[in-house]
Enzyme design. Structure first.
Site, PDB file in Angstrom:
ATOM      1  N   CYS A  42       0.811  -1.219   0.000  1.00 16.11           N
ATOM      2  CA  CYS A  42       0.000   0.000   0.000  1.00 16.11           C
ATOM      3  C   CYS A  42       0.841   1.263   0.000  1.00 16.11           C
ATOM      4  CB  CYS A  42      -0.960  -0.004   1.194  1.00 16.11           C
ATOM      5  SG  CYS A  42      -0.167  -0.219   2.803  1.00 16.11           S
ATOM      6  N   HIS A  96      -1.400   0.538   7.369  1.00 15.49           N
ATOM      7  CA  HIS A  96      -2.076   0.724   6.088  1.00 15.49           C
ATOM      8  C   HIS A  96      -1.744   2.137   5.617  1.00 15.49           C
ATOM      9  CE1 HIS A  96      -4.721   0.033   2.832  1.00 15.49           C
ATOM     10  NE2 HIS A  96      -5.744   0.762   3.256  1.00 15.49           N
ATOM     11  N   ASP A 112      -8.470   4.961  -1.133  1.00 13.33           N
ATOM     12  CA  ASP A 112      -7.952   3.722  -0.542  1.00 13.33           C
ATOM     13  C   ASP A 112      -8.148   2.615  -1.570  1.00 13.33           C
ATOM     14  OD1 ASP A 112      -7.367   1.410   0.832  1.00 13.33           O
ATOM     15  OD2 ASP A 112      -8.639   1.847   2.559  1.00 13.33           O
TER      16      ASP A 112
END
Length: 216
Positions: A42, A96, A112
């Protein structure tokens, strides 16, 4: 990033690393919502997203930020994640990374690439839905908010955090060269460590939910 159970450097630049090498799709790297995406990376997905928007001139006169989500125990609970379980897509990550971009109403939208919530999603809605209410402190999120231009010039990862003790990949890496700077080839842990004095500003969920471009 790594889901439970948790898995989890050197600061010298690599002998040969070309951060300017054009990223590409391949076996491991695809496109999600037209942005480069590699599962479990990520931090790099957000870096590539920020770079693509910057190169396209879409961040001119707009506030934008990379946002690391973690906590002191690196056990942060999220909901509505594609790799989560149950009806609410629940999962615990060590960290994250998401992206926030100013919209036409001078508020932030969250991008996201791993969520099942709208893409993009208004920040206030994301803050309300992505983090389970009533979670114990061990699972409550903290947020390191880093202006996009600082993230692009600072972030570096040699991907060593994704190597198992036997040298195998915990998850296959992106199909492009690791991101490096003149100063570092690996500083990911500094972004994740919410107690470290490093770039950006660390917020709790209440302050994050009220984050606006004017406050960046």
């Amino acid at each position: 990033f790594v889901s439970q159970p948790l898995s989890m450097s050197s600061d010298a630049p690599p002998a040969a690393a070309d951060a300017a090498e054009a990223p590409k799709e391949g076996v491991n790297t695809k496109r999600v919502h037209s942005f480069l995406y590699t599962s479990a990376y990520c931090e790099e997905n957000v870096w590539q997203l920020a770079k693509s928007l910057t190169d396209a001139g879409k961040l001119v006169n707009k506030k934008a930020a990379a946002i690391f989500v973690s906590n002191e125990s690196q056990t942060v609970a999220l909901q509505y994640q594609k790799s989560g379980s149950g009806s609410q897509g629940s999962i615990v990550w060590d960290y994250h990374v998401i992206f926030a971009l100013e919209n036409e109403e001078q508020k932030f939208d969250v991008y996201d690439l791993d969520t099942t919530l709208p893409f993009p999603c208004p920040l206030a809605e994301y803050a309300l839905k992505a983090f389970p209410p009533g979670a114990s402190r061990r699972y409550q999120p903290l947020f390191r908010v880093v202006p996009a231009e600082i993230y692009l010039s600072t972030f570096a990862s040699d991907r060593s955090h994704m190597r198992r003790p036997n040298g195998e990949w915990a998850s296959p890496p992106p199909d492009y060269a690791p991101i490096a700077t003149a100063a570092s080839r690996m500083n990911l842990k500094q972004f994740i460590n919410m107690s470290a004095a490093f770039v950006g500003t660390v917020l709790d969920l209440k302050r994050f939910s009220k984050l606006t471009p004017a406050k960046l």
